[in-house]
Design a protein around this motif. Structure first.
Motif, short mmCIF file in Angstrom:
data_model
loop_
_atom_site.label_atom_id
_atom_site.label_comp_id
_atom_site.label_asym_id
_atom_site.label_seq_id
_atom_site.Cartn_x
_atom_site.Cartn_y
_atom_site.Cartn_z
N VAL A 1 -19.54 142.98 17.51
CA VAL A 1 -19.63 141.89 18.46
C VAL A 1 -20.96 140.90 17.85
N GLY A 2 -21.86 141.43 17.28
CA GLY A 2 -23.06 140.75 16.55
C GLY A 2 -22.71 140.02 15.62
N THR A 3 -21.62 140.38 14.94
CA THR A 3 -21.14 139.38 13.92
C THR A 3 -20.48 138.29 14.52
N VAL A 4 -19.56 138.35 15.43
CA VAL A 4 -18.82 137.41 16.39
C VAL A 4 -19.67 136.52 16.86
N LYS A 5 -20.87 137.00 17.61
CA LYS A 5 -22.03 136.09 18.10
C LYS A 5 -22.56 135.24 16.95
N SER A 6 -22.79 135.92 16.14
CA SER A 6 -23.41 135.15 14.81
C SER A 6 -22.56 133.82 14.12
N ARG A 7 -21.37 134.36 14.00
CA ARG A 7 -20.34 133.22 13.52
C ARG A 7 -20.20 132.54 14.49
N LEU A 8 -20.13 132.45 15.71
CA LEU A 8 -19.96 131.50 16.89
C LEU A 8 -21.40 130.61 16.80
N PHE A 9 -22.42 131.19 16.84
CA PHE A 9 -23.64 130.37 16.77
C PHE A 9 -23.65 129.26 15.64
N TYR A 10 -23.27 129.84 14.33
CA TYR A 10 -23.26 129.00 13.23
C TYR A 10 -22.03 128.05 13.29
N GLY A 11 -21.01 128.58 13.60
CA GLY A 11 -19.73 127.93 13.76
C GLY A 11 -19.97 126.59 14.73
N ARG A 12 -20.49 126.78 15.84
CA ARG A 12 -20.89 125.85 16.89
C ARG A 12 -21.74 124.56 16.34
N ARG A 13 -22.78 125.26 15.63
CA ARG A 13 -23.99 124.38 15.13
C ARG A 13 -23.17 123.75 13.96
N ARG A 14 -22.48 123.95 13.22
CA ARG A 14 -21.63 123.32 12.25
C ARG A 14 -20.75 122.09 12.91
N LEU A 15 -20.12 122.69 14.04
CA LEU A 15 -19.33 121.65 14.64
C LEU A 15 -20.08 120.48 15.20
N ARG A 16 -21.07 120.71 15.76
CA ARG A 16 -22.02 119.81 16.47
C ARG A 16 -22.34 118.83 15.38
N GLU A 17 -22.65 119.21 13.93
CA GLU A 17 -23.11 118.42 13.06
C GLU A 17 -21.99 117.64 12.55
N ILE A 18 -20.69 117.98 12.37
CA ILE A 18 -19.42 117.37 11.94
C ILE A 18 -19.19 116.27 12.88
N LEU A 19 -19.17 116.78 14.44
CA LEU A 19 -18.79 115.86 15.26
C LEU A 19 -19.91 114.41 15.44
N ALA A 20 -21.14 114.86 15.21
CA ALA A 20 -22.01 113.73 15.37
C ALA A 20 -21.80 112.52 14.31
N GLU A 21 -21.05 113.00 13.13
CA GLU A 21 -20.47 111.94 12.39
C GLU A 21 -19.55 111.12 12.99
N PHE A 22 -18.49 111.75 14.00
CA PHE A 22 -17.36 110.99 14.59
C PHE A 22 -17.86 110.43 15.87
N LEU A 23 -18.56 110.96 16.37
CA LEU A 23 -18.70 110.60 18.00
C LEU A 23 -20.05 109.90 18.39
N PRO A 24 -20.06 108.90 18.99
CA PRO A 24 -21.28 108.37 19.33
C PRO A 24 -22.21 109.22 20.45
N GLY A 25 -23.17 109.56 20.41
CA GLY A 25 -23.80 110.57 21.16
C GLY A 25 -24.36 111.76 20.50
N GLY A 26 -23.97 112.03 19.16
CA GLY A 26 -24.25 112.89 18.34
C GLY A 26 -23.43 114.19 18.52
N GLY A 27 -22.31 114.24 18.91
CA GLY A 27 -21.46 115.48 18.98
C GLY A 27 -21.24 115.93 20.55
N ASP A 28 -21.80 114.93 21.47
CA ASP A 28 -21.59 115.23 22.92
C ASP A 28 -20.04 114.98 23.01
N LEU A 29 -19.28 116.06 23.71
CA LEU A 29 -18.16 115.72 23.83
C LEU A 29 -17.79 115.11 25.19
#
Length: 188
Positions: free
Chosen positions: A150-178
């Motif tokens: 479960v700890g590994t899952v939480k870590s992967r989610l944390f880093y995956g979500r952080r990377r998604l926000r970074e990527i989406l900031a390039e595509f979306l006005p508002g810096g990754g706000d969905l």
């Protein structure tokens, strides 16, 4: 082996969920269809060994996720033939009806940006994010599907979500706000 009727019930109940999982993991409709079909073939062959230690959908998700990860690894060794942004969502038809044309366009653009962003994640991070945030599995279910803690899952989610926000900031006005004040969720 289960009876054909019993297994048909399982397929009918989970086929859309498995297809959506495969599409979100692979980003390719044809690869997702192949993975979903192979998932049920493998499940049918292995059904007599299914001990019921997890729910049926968790067991199917594990088979599908492993197939998708294998496909991603194979794809990384070969040139990619389809682009994530050229595909639609299998859960919806080509017509995204409802709301104004501008709202429809915004929804399609957001879905496209998210598909591209998911495609940029590592397979391990993508699997965790799709299983938990998109498919709604709980931490312990994701851990069982991925064969990790479960700890590994939480870590992967944390880093995956952080990377998604970074990527989406390039595509979306508002810096990754969905939109609607909703931003990528933080680990629970």
């Amino acid at each position: 082996m289960p009876s054909d009727a019993a297994f048909d019930t399982i397929v009918e109940k989970y086929k859309d969920r498995i297809m959506n999982l495969a599409f979100r993991m692979l980003g390719s409709r044809s690869e997702a269809e192949d993975a979903a079909q192979e998932t049920f073939i493998r499940a049918f062959r292995a059904y007599s060994r299914f001990r019921g230690e997890s729910s049926t959908y968790t067991w199917l998700y594990r088979i599908a996720t492993n197939l998708c990860l294998d496909t991603i690894r194979a794809r990384n060794r070969a040139p990619q033939s389809e682009s994530l942004d050229a595909l639609g969502d299998p859960a919806r038809g080509a017509d995204d009806s409802g709301g104004s044309p501008e709202e429809s366009l915004n929804r399609r653009e957001l879905a496209r940006a998210i598909r591209i962003a998911l495609g940029e994640l590592s397979p391990a991070h993508r699997a965790a994010v799709v299983l938990h945030d998109v498919e709604g599995l709980r931490y312990h279910e994701v851990a069982r599907v991925l064969g990790c803690s479960v700890g590994t899952v939480k870590s992967r989610l944390f880093y995956g979500r952080r990377r998604l926000r970074e990527i989406l900031a390039e595509f979306l006005p508002g810096g990754g706000d969905l939109g609607g004040g909703w931003n990528m969720p933080r680990p629970d």
